[in-house]
Design a protein around this motif. Structure first.
Motif, PDB file in Angstrom:
ATOM      1  N   ARG A  95       0.846  -1.200   0.000  1.00  0.00           N
ATOM      2  CA  ARG A  95       0.000   0.000   0.000  1.00  0.00           C
ATOM      3  C   ARG A  95       0.881   1.249   0.000  1.00  0.00           C
ATOM      4  NH1 ARG A  95      -4.345  -2.240  -2.022  1.00  0.00           N
ATOM      5  NH2 ARG A  95      -5.546  -3.544  -0.595  1.00  0.00           N
ATOM      6  N   ALA A  96       1.985   1.192   0.721  1.00  0.00           N
ATOM      7  CA  ALA A  96       2.892   2.338   0.758  1.00  0.00           C
ATOM      8  C   ALA A  96       3.520   2.603  -0.604  1.00  0.00           C
ATOM      9  CB  ALA A  96       3.981   2.098   1.795  1.00  0.00           C
ATOM     10  N   HIS A  97       3.577   1.590  -1.470  1.00  0.00           N
ATOM     11  CA  HIS A  97       4.126   1.764  -2.810  1.00  0.00           C
ATOM     12  C   HIS A  97       3.068   2.198  -3.818  1.00  0.00           C
ATOM     13  CE1 HIS A  97       7.707  -0.312  -1.260  1.00  0.00           C
ATOM     14  NE2 HIS A  97       8.332   0.136  -2.331  1.00  0.00           N
ATOM     15  N   GLY A  98       1.882   2.523  -3.339  1.00  0.00           N
ATOM     16  CA  GLY A  98       0.873   3.098  -4.221  1.00  0.00           C
ATOM     17  C   GLY A  98      -0.107   2.134  -4.821  1.00  0.00           C
ATOM     18  N   PHE A  99      -0.102   0.884  -4.401  1.00  0.00           N
ATOM     19  CA  PHE A  99      -1.083  -0.076  -4.910  1.00  0.00           C
ATOM     20  C   PHE A  99      -2.328  -0.007  -4.029  1.00  0.00           C
ATOM     21  CE2 PHE A  99      -2.866  -4.432  -4.964  1.00  0.00           C
ATOM     22  CZ  PHE A  99      -3.238  -4.466  -6.298  1.00  0.00           C
ATOM     23  N   THR A 100      -3.468   0.343  -4.611  1.00  0.00           N
ATOM     24  CA  THR A 100      -4.687   0.595  -3.828  1.00  0.00           C
ATOM     25  C   THR A 100      -5.837  -0.343  -4.169  1.00  0.00           C
ATOM     26  OG1 THR A 100      -5.406   2.234  -5.466  1.00  0.00           O
ATOM     27  CG2 THR A 100      -4.085   3.029  -3.606  1.00  0.00           C
ATOM     28  N   ALA A 101      -5.688  -1.200  -5.160  1.00  0.00           N
ATOM     29  CA  ALA A 101      -6.796  -2.062  -5.581  1.00  0.00           C
ATOM     30  C   ALA A 101      -7.072  -3.131  -4.532  1.00  0.00           C
ATOM     31  CB  ALA A 101      -6.472  -2.715  -6.917  1.00  0.00           C
ATOM     32  N   PRO A 102      -8.299  -3.684  -4.498  1.00  0.00           N
ATOM     33  CA  PRO A 102      -8.599  -4.787  -3.578  1.00  0.00           C
ATOM     34  C   PRO A 102      -7.686  -5.973  -3.856  1.00  0.00           C
ATOM     35  CG  PRO A 102     -10.618  -3.907  -4.545  1.00  0.00           C
ATOM     36  CD  PRO A 102      -9.482  -3.292  -5.290  1.00  0.00           C
ATOM     37  N   ALA A 103      -7.014  -6.460  -2.821  1.00  0.00           N
ATOM     38  CA  ALA A 103      -6.046  -7.539  -3.016  1.00  0.00           C
ATOM     39  C   ALA A 103      -5.773  -8.221  -1.694  1.00  0.00           C
ATOM     40  CB  ALA A 103      -4.748  -7.005  -3.614  1.00  0.00           C
ATOM     41  N   ALA A 104      -5.153  -9.375  -1.768  1.00  0.00           N
ATOM     42  CA  ALA A 104      -4.740 -10.137  -0.588  1.00  0.00           C
ATOM     43  C   ALA A 104      -3.401 -10.778  -0.897  1.00  0.00           C
ATOM     44  CB  ALA A 104      -5.778 -11.202  -0.239  1.00  0.00           C
ATOM     45  N   PHE A 154      -2.767 -11.732  -4.725  1.00  0.00           N
ATOM     46  CA  PHE A 154      -3.725 -11.842  -5.825  1.00  0.00           C
ATOM     47  C   PHE A 154      -4.789 -10.755  -5.722  1.00  0.00           C
ATOM     48  CE2 PHE A 154      -4.613 -14.707  -2.322  1.00  0.00           C
ATOM     49  CZ  PHE A 154      -5.897 -14.368  -1.938  1.00  0.00           C
ATOM     50  N   THR A 155      -5.382 -10.468  -6.874  1.00  0.00           N
ATOM     51  CA  THR A 155      -6.632  -9.715  -6.956  1.00  0.00           C
ATOM     52  C   THR A 155      -7.726 -10.712  -7.314  1.00  0.00           C
ATOM     53  OG1 THR A 155      -6.313  -9.221  -9.306  1.00  0.00           O
ATOM     54  CG2 THR A 155      -5.399  -7.647  -7.716  1.00  0.00           C
ATOM     55  N   SER A 156      -8.886 -10.202  -7.671  1.00  0.00           N
ATOM     56  CA  SER A 156      -9.980 -11.120  -8.000  1.00  0.00           C
ATOM     57  C   SER A 156      -9.730 -11.891  -9.286  1.00  0.00           C
ATOM     58  CB  SER A 156     -11.292 -10.334  -8.124  1.00  0.00           C
ATOM     59  OG  SER A 156     -11.160  -9.323  -9.119  1.00  0.00           O
ATOM     60  N   ASN A 157      -8.767 -11.468 -10.121  1.00  0.00           N
ATOM     61  CA  ASN A 157      -8.565 -12.151 -11.402  1.00  0.00           C
ATOM     62  C   ASN A 157      -7.115 -12.458 -11.746  1.00  0.00           C
ATOM     63  OD1 ASN A 157      -7.707  -9.545 -11.953  1.00  0.00           O
ATOM     64  ND2 ASN A 157      -9.572  -8.996 -13.082  1.00  0.00           N
ATOM     65  N   LEU A 158      -6.172 -12.057 -10.910  1.00  0.00           N
ATOM     66  CA  LEU A 158      -4.760 -12.260 -11.243  1.00  0.00           C
ATOM     67  C   LEU A 158      -3.979 -12.660 -10.001  1.00  0.00           C
ATOM     68  CD1 LEU A 158      -2.762 -11.982 -13.676  1.00  0.00           C
ATOM     69  CD2 LEU A 158      -2.248  -9.686 -12.819  1.00  0.00           C
ATOM     70  N   VAL A 159      -3.151 -13.716 -10.133  1.00  0.00           N
ATOM     71  CA  VAL A 159      -2.283 -14.196  -9.051  1.00  0.00           C
ATOM     72  C   VAL A 159      -0.839 -13.934  -9.454  1.00  0.00           C
ATOM     73  CG1 VAL A 159      -1.520 -16.200  -7.723  1.00  0.00           C
ATOM     74  CG2 VAL A 159      -3.918 -15.976  -8.377  1.00  0.00           C
ATOM     75  N   CYS A 160      -0.038 -13.483  -8.498  1.00  0.00           N
ATOM     76  CA  CYS A 160       1.371 -13.210  -8.791  1.00  0.00           C
ATOM     77  C   CYS A 160       2.227 -13.644  -7.602  1.00  0.00           C
ATOM     78  CB  CYS A 160       1.587 -11.728  -9.078  1.00  0.00           C
ATOM     79  SG  CYS A 160       3.320 -11.273  -9.355  1.00  0.00           S
ATOM     80  N   ALA A 161       3.342 -14.307  -7.885  1.00  0.00           N
ATOM     81  CA  ALA A 161       4.312 -14.699  -6.860  1.00  0.00           C
ATOM     82  C   ALA A 161       5.681 -14.161  -7.253  1.00  0.00           C
ATOM     83  CB  ALA A 161       4.363 -16.221  -6.710  1.00  0.00           C
ATOM     84  N   ARG A 172       0.751  -1.793 -12.461  1.00  0.00           N
ATOM     85  CA  ARG A 172       0.656  -1.755 -13.920  1.00  0.00           C
ATOM     86  C   ARG A 172      -0.375  -2.746 -14.441  1.00  0.00           C
ATOM     87  NH1 ARG A 172       5.413  -0.279 -12.077  1.00  0.00           N
ATOM     88  NH2 ARG A 172       6.728   1.188 -13.226  1.00  0.00           N
ATOM     89  N   ALA A 173      -0.502  -3.887 -13.761  1.00  0.00           N
ATOM     90  CA  ALA A 173      -1.442  -4.915 -14.219  1.00  0.00           C
ATOM     91  C   ALA A 173      -2.888  -4.441 -14.116  1.00  0.00           C
ATOM     92  CB  ALA A 173      -1.243  -6.199 -13.419  1.00  0.00           C
ATOM     93  N   VAL A 174      -3.237  -3.795 -13.013  1.00  0.00           N
ATOM     94  CA  VAL A 174      -4.634  -3.373 -12.841  1.00  0.00           C
ATOM     95  C   VAL A 174      -4.982  -2.191 -13.737  1.00  0.00           C
ATOM     96  CG1 VAL A 174      -4.737  -4.246 -10.482  1.00  0.00           C
ATOM     97  CG2 VAL A 174      -4.054  -1.863 -10.888  1.00  0.00           C
ATOM     98  N   ALA A 175      -3.972  -1.601 -14.393  1.00  0.00           N
ATOM     99  CA  ALA A 175      -4.247  -0.540 -15.355  1.00  0.00           C
ATOM    100  C   ALA A 175      -4.394  -1.074 -16.772  1.00  0.00           C
ATOM    101  CB  ALA A 175      -3.126   0.504 -15.313  1.00  0.00           C
ATOM    102  N   TYR A 197      -6.981  -6.771 -17.029  1.00  0.00           N
ATOM    103  CA  TYR A 197      -7.060  -7.003 -15.584  1.00  0.00           C
ATOM    104  C   TYR A 197      -7.342  -5.726 -14.801  1.00  0.00           C
ATOM    105  CZ  TYR A 197      -5.329 -11.511 -16.928  1.00  0.00           C
ATOM    106  OH  TYR A 197      -5.222 -12.746 -17.523  1.00  0.00           O
ATOM    107  N   ARG A 198      -7.938  -4.757 -15.475  1.00  0.00           N
ATOM    108  CA  ARG A 198      -8.248  -3.515 -14.783  1.00  0.00           C
ATOM    109  C   ARG A 198      -9.520  -3.678 -13.957  1.00  0.00           C
ATOM    110  NH1 ARG A 198     -10.390   0.618 -19.495  1.00  0.00           N
ATOM    111  NH2 ARG A 198     -12.073  -0.697 -20.304  1.00  0.00           N
ATOM    112  N   ASP A 199      -9.663  -2.779 -13.032  1.00  0.00           N
ATOM    113  CA  ASP A 199     -10.846  -2.737 -12.162  1.00  0.00           C
ATOM    114  C   ASP A 199     -11.107  -4.061 -11.450  1.00  0.00           C
ATOM    115  OD1 ASP A 199     -11.255  -0.109 -13.013  1.00  0.00           O
ATOM    116  OD2 ASP A 199     -12.477  -0.763 -14.713  1.00  0.00           O
TER     117      ASP A 199
END
Length: 917
Positions: free
Chosen positions: A772-781, A795-802, A831-834, A838-840
């Motif tokens: 969050r401190a790096h500017g990522f604000t989308a819903p995620a876990a 991950f977000t609701s549609n993308l997983v990243c490790a 960048r992915a959510v933009a 995989y936006r929104d």
């Protein structure tokens, strides 16, 4: 008259004089003169005996004078020595003149013989004589042999040309493609940017430029871009679109076939690379029409200015090169034409042998007979070696344009075209223009000068080109980042098809790689690893300031990133290391300890136990004591520690995962049984784990790809998506293989929902809050992990990243996952959510059977309104939520629901139902 045998110069006379006559006294040998002691017929030595006596007397005179005076006079001796040397020199000159006279007489005789022979050959009677008939027969045999040899090589070389070059013209090669690009209304782009992408995807600009090999064409008409795929495209001729723009955004997308407007649409995938073989050569074939005029002029000026005039062999150039070599005294110029270079590239070695040169010339003449000049130049443009980039050899101008400038060959400017033409003679000298920019300038300027000399450009144009920056790139989609993905594709293809089959069939291999996300991954790694390097450098400085032993010099830290579509398992981005040229090991497939990134699976097994009847049922509100503890298993002790050796006392399960508390997590695993944790991990696709206390802390090794695939069960509420990277393989006759997504349920949706809800807190207020401190604000876990290495999986609701960061030699990184891996994850996900695909991202949906109640965090019971000093909303699997109010703050253990008895049934009582949503 003197007979021939008696002439002074005859062999018999010389032989006779060399032998002593019968009865004559043999003269004594004398070492001071070669003629003494024998007769001499050399000029100046007419009488051997008189000369002998004269020299003897001279010797006696000198000896007597030396005896009388006691020592010789040096000056007199010098004069005598010079006199003797002069005599000897005169003898040698006379002998040489004699030999020259004899040679002249021999040459004159030979010429006379040849003249007489030539006259005889011109006489008709000679050819009817036996000698003439023999000569005719010999000449006929020689001519027939030459015809047979030439015929043999003609047939052989023709066969080689047909078999080797039949599929070498642009288009007849197996290519690897990205996934189709998704465009959407509202996307920020311009017509020029979209046109550039379509050219890279293989579409032609305008219907007139389209060829049977192209993927279609596009045209700008009435403020809109019309895209018409061909039968060779991914869409097989369908999916014609019109894209309209407003300002710098897409305002409308309309299907040309049906006329309907759509919110989003797919367009042709981008060419990623061709399929390379064991030689690791890369090629991006282009047609002659694709080559810009400046590049054509630059190559002709630098390599073969008479290419379109000579028949494959240029005698004028040969004579010019020979004259230049004679003037310089060395081999200063080559005489090979472009056609000869094509012959050498495909059929011959580069050894300097006359036999190879002759065969190369003959092959060039054949090529000129079988191909047009444009086709030969196209072969040359696609085969010429242009240096090495990373670990690959670059073949052809199409690949070189991407490797050096990150652009399509059609977009090269004059300066870039001159550079590519200038490196042909010594490509390895110019392969690293970023490190040696003066060499690239040298190559460019040399060719610009030749182009002016050849009147291809004006001096003013050359001067303007010298002022242009060449614009080298250090990494492109096809080079450093996606090279690991291409290796993965190639290995999979070779498991399914033979290499020869792939080479012959000219396949189109469509993959799942998202070009935009791959670029985003490369950029995120570049930024993140700069920070990691700086942090490691600061730590090293602190060690030196404390006079600690200096750490040995080692390779820099490595990195891996893999991103999957959570719904299908399609690999959208994969980077296996920070520099493919330095190391081709894909760390996405390297097994390492994930540390706390494994903990979500421990808590998932705990929540599953409640459904399986394990008591006490563990919920997010269950409390455990976080304190130093020694665990015993299999007669062994295990004493884990928390990160930073900090302990928090009684904490809830939610807090234990949010703060990544090691001891509390092992206690939860102990409560439900280590075997249950191992079984649950295998259920989600993790193999190689054993039921021991250390399993709770991620002590068993797994790959980043394995972790990412296991995490797909959380955003999908229990559905595991198998990772895959091949979409389909299309041959000349159509689709030969196609991959379908494999998704199956492995978990109860309610269990997955609870774990996801806990990991949301990890990002919002736990060890992963740095994202969050790096500017990522989308819903995620997500979840951090720290072992020898640093991890972050989310991950977000549609993308997983490790993401993984560590050293190849498994040294201690010394940075937590939150410090090393989480910032890279955040940069990538921003960048992915933009992106259009995989936006929104949406908030995580809760399935049926989840209860949400307000509890007192201290007691874990239902909060008493106005009584409990603090209260929180907590989620439970319905039926496991607390039923009594907080006894610590006035609840006195009163149940939220009245007891359900047989009296309730008679008088209208109702069975309690938890609140669900």
């Amino acid at each position: 008259m003197v007979g021939q045998e008696d002439r002074p110069g005859s062999l018999s006379a010389r032989r006779d004089r060399s032998r002593p006559r019968a009865g004559a006294a043999r003269p004594a040998p004398n070492s001071r003169h070669p003629h003494l002691g024998r007769e001499c017929d050399a000029p100046g030595c007419r009488d051997g005996g008189a000369e002998t006596d004269r020299l003897r007397r001279a010797g006696r005179g000198v000896g007597a004078a030396a005896a009388r005076h006691g020592r010789s006079d040096l000056r007199r001796r010098g004069r005598g020595s010079r006199a003797r040397d002069a005599d000897r020199t005169g003898d040698r000159r006379a002998a040489r003149r004699g030999r020259q006279d004899r040679g002249s007489r021999s040459l004159t005789g030979s010429l006379s013989f040849l003249q007489g022979g030539a006259v005889r050959l011109l006489q008709r009677e000679f050819w009817t004589s036996p000698d003439g008939r023999k000569l005719l027969l010999a000449l006929g045999a020689f001519a027939g042999t030459c015809v047979l040899i030439l015929g043999f090589f003609y047939v052989r070389f023709s066969h080689l040309i047909e078999s080797r070059l039949r599929g070498e013209l642009a288009g007849d090669i197996s290519r690897v493609y990205t996934a189709p690009r998704l465009i959407a209304v509202g996307e920020a782009t311009t017509p020029e940017a979209l046109e550039s992408y379509l050219e890279r995807a293989g579409l032609s600009r305008g219907a007139a430029a389209a060829s049977p090999r192209s993927a279609g064409y596009f045209a700008l008409q009435n403020a809109g871009l019309e895209i018409r795929p061909s039968a060779r495209s991914y869409f097989g001729g369908a999916n014609a679109l019109r894209v309209e723009f407003s300002g710098r955004r897409i305002s409308r997308i309309r299907q040309l076939d049906g006329g309907a407007s759509v919110a989003s649409a797919e367009i042709e995938p981008e060419v990623l690379t061709n399929l390379f073989d064991e030689s690791r050569e890369k090629k991006r074939p282009v047609s002659f029409a694709d080559l810009p005029k400046p590049l054509l002029q630059a190559v002709l000026a630098a390599e073969d200015r008479r290419f379109f005039d000579h028949p494959g062999f240029d005698p004028i150039r040969v004579l010019g090169a020979a004259w230049a070599d004679l003037r310089s005294g060395a081999k200063a110029q080559g005489a090979s034409t472009l056609t000869m270079q094509v012959a050498r590239s495909f059929f011959f070695s580069t050894r300097r042998e006359w036999s190879r040169k002759a065969a190369e010339t003959f092959m060039a003449l054949l090529l000129e007979q079988k191909f047009t000049k444009k086709e030969i130049f196209e072969l040359y443009a696609n085969q010429i070696y242009l240096g090495n980039r990373d670990s690959f050899a670059i073949r052809g101008f199409g690949e070189a344009a991407q490797a050096y400038f990150g652009s399509d060959v059609r977009q090269l400017n004059l300066a870039q075209a001159a550079f590519l033409a200038g490196i042909i003679r010594a490509p390895n000298r110019y392969s690293s223009p970023e490190r040696r920019p003066e060499r690239s300038i040298e190559a460019r300027d040399r060719v610009l000068g030749l182009m002016v000399e050849n009147k291809a450009i004006s001096p003013a144009a050359a001067e303007a080109a010298r002022k242009l920056p060449l614009g080298f790139v250090t990494g492109t989609l096809d080079r450093s980042s996606s090279a690991y993905f291409v290796d993965l594709v190639k290995d999979e293809l070779l498991d399914r098809f033979s290499g020869a089959e792939l080479a012959r069939s000219s396949c189109q291999v469509y993959t799942t790689l998202d070009a935009g996300l791959e670029h985003a991954a490369a950029e995120a790694i570049r930024i993140g690893m700069q920070n990691v390097d700086a942090a490691l450098a600061r730590r090293a400085m602190r060690s030196r300031s404390r006079r600690a032993p200096p750490e040995p010099a080692a390779e820099p830290a490595q990195v891996a990133l893999v991103a999957l579509d959570a719904r299908t398992g399609a690999i959208r981005a994969l980077v296996g290391g920070r520099d493919y040229g330095a190391s081709q090991l894909s760390h996405t497939l390297a097994r390492r300890q994930p540390g706390s990134a494994f903990k979500p699976f421990v808590y998932g097994a705990a929540f599953q136990g409640a459904l399986d009847g394990v008591r006490p049922a563990i919920t997010p509100a269950t409390r455990v004591v976080d304190e130093p503890t020694t665990f015993f298993y299999d007669n062994k002790q295990y004493a884990p520690n928390n990160y930073g050796q900090e302990f928090h006392g009684p904490v809830t399960v939610r807090e234990a995962l949010t703060l990544s508390l090691n001891v509390a997590t092992v206690k939860v695993a102990e409560m439900i049984g280590y075997q249950r944790v191992a079984d649950w991990a295998r259920r989600v696709g993790i193999k190689g784990v054993e039921p021991t206390p250390s399993i709770a802390l991620g002590a068993y090794e797994m790959t980043p790809l394995e972790v990412a695939a296991a995490y797909t069960v959380f955003p999908t509420n229990g559905m595991r998506a198998e990772p895959f990277f091949l979409d389909k393989v299309v041959g000349p006759a159509g689709t030969v293989w196609e991959q379908k997504p494999s998704v199956r349920r492995v978990l109860d949706a309610r269990v997955a929902c609870l774990v996801t809800d806990l990991m949301v807190d990890v990002i919002n207020r736990g060890t992963g809050a740095g994202v969050r401190a790096h500017g990522f604000t989308a819903p995620a876990a997500g979840k951090t992990g720290t072992s020898h290495d640093g991890w972050f999986a989310g991950f977000t609701s549609n993308l997983v990243c490790a993401v993984w960061v560590g050293f190849d030699d498994n040294r201690e990184l010394g940075l937590s996952g939150a410090a090393a891996a989480a910032p890279i994850w955040a940069e990538f996900m921003k960048r992915a959510v933009a992106s259009s695909g995989y936006r929104d991202p949406q908030p995580f949906m809760r399935p049926a059977g989840i209860a949400s109640v307000t509890i007192d965090p201290e007691s874990g019971e239902l909060a008493v309104a106005g009584g409990c000093p603090a209260s929180v909303d907590e989620v439970f699997i319905a039926g496991t939520e607390p039923a009594t109010f907080c006894a610590l703050h006035g609840g006195n253990g009163v149940s939220r629901f009245p007891p359900f008895t047989w009296l309730s049934r008679i008088f209208g009582g109702r069975k309690r139902q938890p609140e669900t949503r």
